[in-house]
Motif scaffolding. Structure first.
Motif, PDB file in Angstrom:
ATOM      1  N   GLY A  69       0.812  -1.217   0.000  1.00  0.00           N
ATOM      2  CA  GLY A  69       0.000   0.000   0.000  1.00  0.00           C
ATOM      3  C   GLY A  69       0.840   1.260   0.000  1.00  0.00           C
ATOM      4  N   THR A  70       1.882   1.270   0.804  1.00  0.00           N
ATOM      5  CA  THR A  70       2.743   2.452   0.882  1.00  0.00           C
ATOM      6  C   THR A  70       3.494   2.671  -0.427  1.00  0.00           C
ATOM      7  N   ALA A  71       3.996   1.594  -1.013  1.00  0.00           N
ATOM      8  CA  ALA A  71       4.712   1.717  -2.285  1.00  0.00           C
ATOM      9  C   ALA A  71       3.775   2.195  -3.393  1.00  0.00           C
ATOM     10  N   LEU A  72       2.561   1.651  -3.439  1.00  0.00           N
ATOM     11  CA  LEU A  72       1.605   2.085  -4.463  1.00  0.00           C
ATOM     12  C   LEU A  72       1.218   3.548  -4.269  1.00  0.00           C
ATOM     13  N   TYR A  73       1.020   3.957  -3.021  1.00  0.00           N
ATOM     14  CA  TYR A  73       0.708   5.362  -2.740  1.00  0.00           C
ATOM     15  C   TYR A  73       1.860   6.250  -3.205  1.00  0.00           C
ATOM     16  N   THR A  88       6.802  -5.697 -10.500  1.00  0.00           N
ATOM     17  CA  THR A  88       7.053  -7.134 -10.342  1.00  0.00           C
ATOM     18  C   THR A  88       7.360  -7.472  -8.890  1.00  0.00           C
ATOM     19  N   CYS A  89       8.178  -6.668  -8.248  1.00  0.00           N
ATOM     20  CA  CYS A  89       8.505  -6.910  -6.837  1.00  0.00           C
ATOM     21  C   CYS A  89       7.261  -6.819  -5.959  1.00  0.00           C
ATOM     22  N   LEU A  90       6.397  -5.839  -6.228  1.00  0.00           N
ATOM     23  CA  LEU A  90       5.152  -5.727  -5.459  1.00  0.00           C
ATOM     24  C   LEU A  90       4.240  -6.920  -5.694  1.00  0.00           C
ATOM     25  N   VAL A  91       4.191  -7.398  -6.927  1.00  0.00           N
ATOM     26  CA  VAL A  91       3.388  -8.593  -7.230  1.00  0.00           C
ATOM     27  C   VAL A  91       3.946  -9.802  -6.484  1.00  0.00           C
ATOM     28  N   LEU A  92       5.267  -9.893  -6.382  1.00  0.00           N
ATOM     29  CA  LEU A  92       5.873 -10.993  -5.630  1.00  0.00           C
ATOM     30  C   LEU A  92       5.516 -10.919  -4.149  1.00  0.00           C
ATOM     31  N   ILE A  93       5.521  -9.715  -3.584  1.00  0.00           N
ATOM     32  CA  ILE A  93       5.101  -9.560  -2.189  1.00  0.00           C
ATOM     33  C   ILE A  93       3.641  -9.979  -2.037  1.00  0.00           C
ATOM     34  N   LEU A  94       2.798  -9.530  -2.963  1.00  0.00           N
ATOM     35  CA  LEU A  94       1.387  -9.909  -2.930  1.00  0.00           C
ATOM     36  C   LEU A  94       1.235 -11.427  -3.003  1.00  0.00           C
ATOM     37  N   GLY A  95       2.011 -12.064  -3.870  1.00  0.00           N
ATOM     38  CA  GLY A  95       1.972 -13.520  -3.962  1.00  0.00           C
ATOM     39  C   GLY A  95       2.348 -14.180  -2.644  1.00  0.00           C
ATOM     40  N   GLY A  96       3.317 -13.616  -1.954  1.00  0.00           N
ATOM     41  CA  GLY A  96       3.699 -14.143  -0.639  1.00  0.00           C
ATOM     42  C   GLY A  96       2.595 -13.986   0.374  1.00  0.00           C
ATOM     43  N   VAL A  97       1.938 -12.825   0.372  1.00  0.00           N
ATOM     44  CA  VAL A  97       0.836 -12.575   1.298  1.00  0.00           C
ATOM     45  C   VAL A  97      -0.294 -13.571   1.037  1.00  0.00           C
ATOM     46  N   VAL A  98      -0.670 -13.714  -0.223  1.00  0.00           N
ATOM     47  CA  VAL A  98      -1.745 -14.654  -0.573  1.00  0.00           C
ATOM     48  C   VAL A  98      -1.328 -16.083  -0.215  1.00  0.00           C
ATOM     49  N   GLY A  99      -0.090 -16.431  -0.526  1.00  0.00           N
ATOM     50  CA  GLY A  99       0.410 -17.765  -0.216  1.00  0.00           C
ATOM     51  C   GLY A  99       0.355 -18.070   1.270  1.00  0.00           C
ATOM     52  N   LEU A 100       0.736 -17.111   2.100  1.00  0.00           N
ATOM     53  CA  LEU A 100       0.667 -17.322   3.548  1.00  0.00           C
ATOM     54  C   LEU A 100      -0.764 -17.542   4.015  1.00  0.00           C
ATOM     55  N   LYS A 101      -1.697 -16.816   3.448  1.00  0.00           N
ATOM     56  CA  LYS A 101      -3.103 -17.000   3.820  1.00  0.00           C
ATOM     57  C   LYS A 101      -3.599 -18.387   3.381  1.00  0.00           C
ATOM     58  N   VAL A 102      -3.284 -18.753   2.144  1.00  0.00           N
ATOM     59  CA  VAL A 102      -3.749 -20.043   1.612  1.00  0.00           C
ATOM     60  C   VAL A 102      -3.150 -21.205   2.401  1.00  0.00           C
ATOM     61  N   LEU A 103      -1.876 -21.084   2.755  1.00  0.00           N
ATOM     62  CA  LEU A 103      -1.199 -22.172   3.445  1.00  0.00           C
ATOM     63  C   LEU A 103      -1.461 -22.203   4.945  1.00  0.00           C
ATOM     64  N   HIS A 104      -2.185 -21.231   5.449  1.00  0.00           N
ATOM     65  CA  HIS A 104      -2.476 -21.144   6.894  1.00  0.00           C
ATOM     66  C   HIS A 104      -3.268 -22.322   7.332  1.00  0.00           C
TER      67      HIS A 104
END
Length: 104
Positions: A69-73, A88-104
């Motif tokens: 959010g801060t980077a996009l702002y 691309t780096c932000l998309v990778l972070i987003l992928g990590g966030v989604v991955g952590l939720k899915v794997l929870h």
């Protein structure tokens, strides 16, 4: 409910980060108040969410949402550089966030 609170707390991390820059070293009252309120609500939401979400997962998701959010702002409003590599780096972070939720 903890996941919703965690996402809101992550968005509030973006709010307090943006407000922190706007305080100009805590010399401006309104941004300083916004910073303090958003910080307290963000930390409170993180604490609430971590009652049921594991520490590593909750913290990483909270930080990831705030960082994205801060980077996009910064890119959209503050004139920060926009490049394919940064997106691309932000998309990778987003992928990590989604991955952590899915794997929870």
């Amino acid at each position: 409910m903890a996941w919703v609170v965690l996402v809101v707390a992550g968005v509030l991390e973006t709010v307090w980060a943006v407000a922190l820059e706007a305080t100009k070293g805590f010399t401006r009252l309104v941004p300083t108040v916004v910073f303090a309120v958003a910080l307290l609500l963000s930390m409170g939401g993180l604490a609430y969410a971590m009652k049921t979400i594991p520490l590593g997962t909750g913290y990483a998701i909270w930080v990831g949402i705030g960082a994205i959010g801060t980077a996009l702002y910064g890119m959209a409003v503050m004139g920060d550089a926009v490049s394919a590599a940064r997106i691309t780096c932000l998309v990778l972070i987003l992928g990590g966030v989604v991955g952590l939720k899915v794997l929870h």
